[in-house]
Design a protein around this motif. Structure first.
Motif, mmCIF file in Angstrom:
data_model
loop_
_atom_site.group_PDB
_atom_site.id
_atom_site.type_symbol
_atom_site.label_atom_id
_atom_site.label_comp_id
_atom_site.label_asym_id
_atom_site.label_seq_id
_atom_site.Cartn_x
_atom_site.Cartn_y
_atom_site.Cartn_z
ATOM 1 N N ARG A 256 65.613 -49.258 41.064
ATOM 2 C CA ARG A 256 64.682 -48.123 41.124
ATOM 3 C C ARG A 256 65.123 -47.014 40.177
ATOM 4 O O ARG A 256 64.294 -46.416 39.473
ATOM 5 N N TYR A 257 66.421 -46.704 40.172
ATOM 6 C CA TYR A 257 66.939 -45.659 39.288
ATOM 7 C C TYR A 257 68.244 -46.107 38.642
ATOM 8 O O TYR A 257 69.021 -46.862 39.230
ATOM 9 N N ARG A 287 63.519 -44.255 34.515
ATOM 10 C CA ARG A 287 64.519 -44.647 35.522
ATOM 11 C C ARG A 287 65.786 -43.791 35.483
ATOM 12 O O ARG A 287 66.599 -43.860 36.392
ATOM 13 N N ALA A 337 64.189 -38.808 35.301
ATOM 14 C CA ALA A 337 63.605 -38.992 36.624
ATOM 15 C C ALA A 337 64.112 -38.019 37.674
ATOM 16 O O ALA A 337 63.427 -37.776 38.669
#
Length: 371
Positions: A256-257, A287, A337
């Motif tokens: 996700r990141y 990301r 992000a």
């Protein structure tokens, strides 16, 4: 996120929440260290106005589901029994999106209860950290113990009458066998993988083969677990440009990141340099999260968390607020992000408002009365 919609829905809720959240800062130092088992905020807000609180919590969940810059709090829970408000994850600002616990296992029942409550009420997910660096340190200790407790078979030899010393990949494979058991046991939402590798350029074939074997031992178990738990969250922190195992691009694509560790950075240029160094072209856009530290509340010699320059108020800039400023400096090179804050609980202590830097960073990235 539509901030105006939230403002219309809860015109005075944010002010009430800010007061309640800040109130502990005015208590004595003794209150910070006393064990407590009471609800920290929930009971006060329910007493204030249950209907308004329900509207506020729904707005929080709507905010969480909207497009916004994220705040991730890495929380040191090595003190297994939460003592004082700073050791409760429920004391973190409501607009923190994700909490990462550094100690996955042996959780106190209060921590498990708060994990459930912040998920159901605020929409805040809790992950736990799996740091390959810890296993590397344990292996070095194992090597030293082996050398000290067994007779040497010769210079540089590992064979002894008691057997053969494990290689690092073998040692790592054993360590990874049970590393995911806390996920189901405590109801975590995912895992935060930390791996800092080395550039394979210039490695001899033998060294590169062992380096690859170590990655396969570490990430092989992660890929197996990920396939069995496709809905689980996975974050990655470290050096993605040095991943050479088969399936590394798919692994990064599923994260996700990607956290860019910049705990010693003191300038915006360092944030950008560290991020550009990681962008090997295989990481999906949007990301990158910059990783910084809260200023240490226990070690005055630890300068991580400080930053060059001053803020608009003339006070010294902290790395947390600087990271939020950097996230807002979109330049087209890569999407930014959000921010991860290491040892987040250290930011709790502030004479004017608890978690003042984290709250300020969230407000800089996502202006809203919720923050």
């Amino acid at each position: 996120m539509n901030d105006k919609r939230i403002i219309r829905r809860i015109p005075y809720m944010a002010a009430a929440l800010s007061f309640l959240a800040a109130a502990p800062a005015f208590q004595s130092c003794a209150d910070w260290t006393e064990p407590e088992s009471v609800k920290l905020v929930k009971a006060d807000l329910e007493t204030l106005d249950p209907e308004l609180r329900a509207q506020y919590l729904q707005s929080l969940r709507d905010y969480r589901a909207s497009e916004h810059k994220v705040m991730i709090a890495k929380f040191d829970n090595s003190n297994s029994a939460p003592s004082g408000r700073a050791w409760h994850i429920a004391s973190l600002p409501d607009s923190v999106d994700y909490v990462i616990l550094t100690e996955p296992d042996n959780l106190h029942p209060l921590t498990v209860e708060e994990m459930s409550s912040i998920r159901s009420e605020r929409g805040t997910a809790t992950l736990y950290e799996i740091d390959c660096g810890r296993f590397e340190a344990e292996y070095r200790a194992y090597e030293e113990e082996w050398a000290a407790s067994r007779p040497a078979a010769g210079d540089g030899a590992t064979d002894t009458p008691d057997g053969t010393m494990k290689t690092f990949p073998e040692f790592l494979s054993e360590k990874m066998a049970d590393v995911f058991s806390p996920y189901g046991r405590y109801g975590y939402d995912g895992v935060h993988i930390v791996y800092s590798g080395k550039s394979p350029l210039g490695m001899t074939e033998a060294v590169k083969a062992e380096y690859l074997a170590g990655q396969e031992a570490f990430f092989g178990k992660i890929l197996e677990w990920r396939a069995a738990n496709p809905s689980a969250l996975v974050f990655f922190e470290g050096t993605p440009q040095y991943l050479i195992f088969e399936g590394s691009e798919a692994f990064l694509d599923g994260a996700r990141y990607i956290v860019v560790p910049s705990y010693g950075a003191v300038s915006y240029e360092e944030f950008s340099y560290n991020t550009l160094a990681m962008d090997n072209g295989s990481i999906p856009s949007g990301r990158f999260v910059i990783g910084v530290a809260a200023i240490s509340a226990t070690d005055p010699k630890d300068l991580s968390g400080t930053f060059n320059g001053t803020g608009e108020d003339g006070a010294p800039m902290t790395a947390i607020k600087a990271a939020a400023n950097w996230v807002n400096m979109e330049d087209g090179a890569f999407a930014r992000a959000g921010v991860l804050v290491k040892r987040a609980s250290h930011d709790y202590y502030n004479p004017s408002m608890t978690y003042s830097n984290i709250r300020g960073a969230i407000s800089l990235m996502n202006p809203s009365p919720l923050n």
